[in-house]
Every structure is written in structure tokens, then in C-alpha cells.
Design a protein around this motif. Structure first.
Motif, mmCIF file in Angstrom:
data_model
loop_
_atom_site.group_PDB
_atom_site.id
_atom_site.type_symbol
_atom_site.label_atom_id
_atom_site.label_comp_id
_atom_site.label_asym_id
_atom_site.label_seq_id
_atom_site.Cartn_x
_atom_site.Cartn_y
_atom_site.Cartn_z
ATOM 1 N N MET A 1 78.160 -10.823 68.702
ATOM 2 C CA MET A 1 76.964 -11.633 68.089
ATOM 3 C C MET A 1 76.277 -12.256 69.193
ATOM 4 S SD MET A 1 76.720 -11.002 65.128
ATOM 5 C CE MET A 1 75.808 -12.704 64.511
ATOM 6 N N GLU A 2 77.582 -12.502 70.239
ATOM 7 C CA GLU A 2 76.930 -13.930 71.689
ATOM 8 C C GLU A 2 75.987 -12.707 72.702
ATOM 9 O OE1 GLU A 2 78.856 -14.948 76.052
ATOM 10 O OE2 GLU A 2 80.294 -13.284 74.673
ATOM 11 N N VAL A 3 75.947 -11.419 72.130
ATOM 12 C CA VAL A 3 74.952 -11.067 73.200
ATOM 13 C C VAL A 3 74.102 -10.933 71.834
ATOM 14 C CG1 VAL A 3 74.108 -8.216 73.570
ATOM 15 C CG2 VAL A 3 76.342 -8.960 74.215
ATOM 16 N N LEU A 4 74.099 -11.024 71.204
ATOM 17 C CA LEU A 4 72.043 -10.954 69.991
ATOM 18 C C LEU A 4 72.203 -12.873 70.312
ATOM 19 C CD1 LEU A 4 72.925 -9.916 67.120
ATOM 20 C CD2 LEU A 4 71.781 -8.459 68.831
ATOM 21 N N ASP A 5 72.509 -13.818 70.440
ATOM 22 C CA ASP A 5 71.838 -15.016 71.051
ATOM 23 C C ASP A 5 71.747 -15.047 72.059
ATOM 24 O OD1 ASP A 5 73.439 -15.718 68.281
ATOM 25 O OD2 ASP A 5 75.463 -16.367 69.311
ATOM 26 N N LEU A 6 72.500 -14.129 72.791
ATOM 27 C CA LEU A 6 71.614 -14.355 74.377
ATOM 28 C C LEU A 6 70.273 -13.373 74.423
ATOM 29 C CD1 LEU A 6 74.697 -14.382 76.595
ATOM 30 C CD2 LEU A 6 73.432 -16.233 76.277
ATOM 31 N N TYR A 7 70.705 -13.163 73.890
ATOM 32 C CA TYR A 7 69.028 -11.404 73.534
ATOM 33 C C TYR A 7 68.448 -12.220 72.763
ATOM 34 C CZ TYR A 7 66.667 -7.366 72.400
ATOM 35 O OH TYR A 7 65.480 -6.523 73.158
ATOM 36 N N GLN A 8 68.392 -13.381 71.480
ATOM 37 C CA GLN A 8 67.109 -13.976 71.007
ATOM 38 C C GLN A 8 66.847 -14.962 71.861
ATOM 39 O OE1 GLN A 8 68.909 -15.930 68.078
ATOM 40 N NE2 GLN A 8 66.952 -16.242 66.898
ATOM 41 N N GLY A 9 67.490 -15.329 73.024
ATOM 42 C CA GLY A 9 67.248 -16.603 74.051
ATOM 43 C C GLY A 9 66.502 -16.192 75.024
ATOM 44 N N GLU A 10 66.017 -14.580 75.164
ATOM 45 C CA GLU A 10 64.945 -14.301 76.411
ATOM 46 C C GLU A 10 63.439 -13.291 75.606
ATOM 47 O OE1 GLU A 10 65.286 -14.962 79.460
ATOM 48 O OE2 GLU A 10 67.173 -16.038 79.376
ATOM 49 N N PRO A 11 63.021 -14.032 75.106
ATOM 50 C CA PRO A 11 62.022 -13.199 74.184
ATOM 51 C C PRO A 11 60.916 -11.824 74.635
ATOM 52 C CG PRO A 11 61.247 -15.944 74.587
ATOM 53 C CD PRO A 11 62.728 -15.421 74.470
ATOM 54 N N ILE A 12 61.236 -12.726 76.549
ATOM 55 C CA ILE A 12 60.084 -12.117 77.169
ATOM 56 C C ILE A 12 61.039 -10.270 76.913
ATOM 57 C CG2 ILE A 12 62.121 -12.267 79.094
ATOM 58 C CD1 ILE A 12 59.159 -12.037 80.922
ATOM 59 N N ILE A 13 62.123 -10.561 76.537
ATOM 60 C CA ILE A 13 62.696 -8.937 76.741
ATOM 61 C C ILE A 13 62.667 -8.426 75.491
ATOM 62 C CG2 ILE A 13 64.706 -7.421 76.062
ATOM 63 C CD1 ILE A 13 66.568 -9.831 77.657
ATOM 64 N N TRP A 14 62.152 -9.023 74.139
ATOM 65 C CA TRP A 14 62.018 -8.346 72.556
ATOM 66 C C TRP A 14 60.561 -8.755 72.542
ATOM 67 C CZ3 TRP A 14 60.850 -11.832 68.814
ATOM 68 C CH2 TRP A 14 61.441 -13.486 69.235
ATOM 69 N N ASN A 15 60.229 -9.613 72.927
ATOM 70 C CA ASN A 15 58.602 -10.336 72.473
ATOM 71 C C ASN A 15 57.544 -9.273 73.181
ATOM 72 O OD1 ASN A 15 56.425 -11.486 70.542
ATOM 73 N ND2 ASN A 15 57.026 -13.092 71.260
ATOM 74 N N LYS A 16 56.964 -8.233 72.558
ATOM 75 C CA LYS A 16 55.685 -8.018 73.224
ATOM 76 C C LYS A 16 54.455 -8.724 73.276
ATOM 77 C CE LYS A 16 56.837 -3.248 72.005
ATOM 78 N NZ LYS A 16 56.667 -1.771 71.052
ATOM 79 N N GLN A 17 54.776 -10.139 72.540
ATOM 80 C CA GLN A 17 53.052 -10.601 72.280
ATOM 81 C C GLN A 17 53.566 -11.573 73.779
ATOM 82 O OE1 GLN A 17 50.340 -10.452 70.982
ATOM 83 N NE2 GLN A 17 51.912 -8.372 70.178
ATOM 84 N N ASN A 18 54.911 -12.134 74.753
ATOM 85 C CA ASN A 18 54.838 -12.390 75.182
ATOM 86 C C ASN A 18 54.030 -11.878 76.747
ATOM 87 O OD1 ASN A 18 56.018 -13.402 78.032
ATOM 88 N ND2 ASN A 18 57.870 -14.293 76.627
#
Length: 116
Positions: free
Chosen positions: A1-18
Motif C-alpha cells: 500500500m505504501e507504493v500505491l500511496d506514493l504512486y497516487q501522489g505523483e499524478p505526472i506518472i499515471w494521469n495522461k491529462q497532466n
């Protein structure tokens, strides 16, 4: 879950709209931030592989949910994943990820031959 929390905090990676999503340097920097923030030491390669594995599972489950929620399905017929990360991933990926419908290779004929 720690990885997911940190991943969520970096929308530049997962949000194509960024606006910086396609900037490799900024995406790399975001991965390094995640790597340095973890309590366990992972290489970037391992960290990205873990993310891909979680995304593959998430996509599979999201498709099952979408398929089970078809029009006319009752509340109790909708698939509810029990995977530990599904709800967390849905909380931030739901708005940027929509599963595609499955493609069939079966040819369906609409012609009906009537014999008299």
C-alpha cells in the motif's frame, strides 16, 4: 500500500491529462521521488515492474466490474473485487482509466436464410 500511496501522489506518472506526463525527465524524477520515499529499497526497474503487475491486475478486475454492471444487472450481480489494492487504485485511477470493451473474433451473421 505504501507504493500505491506514493504512486497516487505523483499524478505526472499515471494521469495522461497532466501537462508533463510525456516529459520523460519529469516522469523519471517522480519515480525517483517514490523510490527515495519508500521504507524498502527497490530499484526503479523493480518498482516499475511492481506497478505494471498491479495495473494488469487492476485492469482485469475493472473489466470484470464493468462487464458485470451491464444494463439491467441487479445490485447483487455486480462483481465486487476482493483484491487488496482495488479500492485504493480505483480511488484515483477511476477518472483516468476506462476499461475497453472486449473484442470478439466470432463472426455474427445478421442474415437469415428462409427456405420456402
Amino acid at each position: 500500500m505504501e507504493v500505491l500511496d506514493l504512486y497516487q501522489g505523483e499524478p505526472i506518472i499515471w494521469n495522461k491529462q497532466n501537462q508533463h506526463h510525456k516529459d520523460r525527465n519529469q516522469v523519471y524524477d517522480a519515480w525517483v521521488i517514490i523510490q527515495n520515499s519508500l521504507s524498502i529499497d527497490f530499484s526503479l526497474k523493480v518498482l516499475k515492474k511492481k506497478k505494471e503487475n498491479m495495473m494488469a491486475t487492476y485492469r482485469n478486475l475493472a473489466m470484470k466490474v464493468q462487464n458485470s454492471a451491464r444494463t439491467g444487472a441487479g445490485v447483487y450481480e455486480v462483481y465486487k473485487p476482493e483484491w487488496f489494492a482495488y479500492e485504493k487504485m480505483t480511488s484515483f485511477l477511476h477518472f483516468v482509466y476506462t476499461p475497453r470493451g472486449t473484442k470478439t473474433t466470432e463472426v455474427i451473421s445478421t442474415k437469415v436464410l428462409l427456405k420456402h
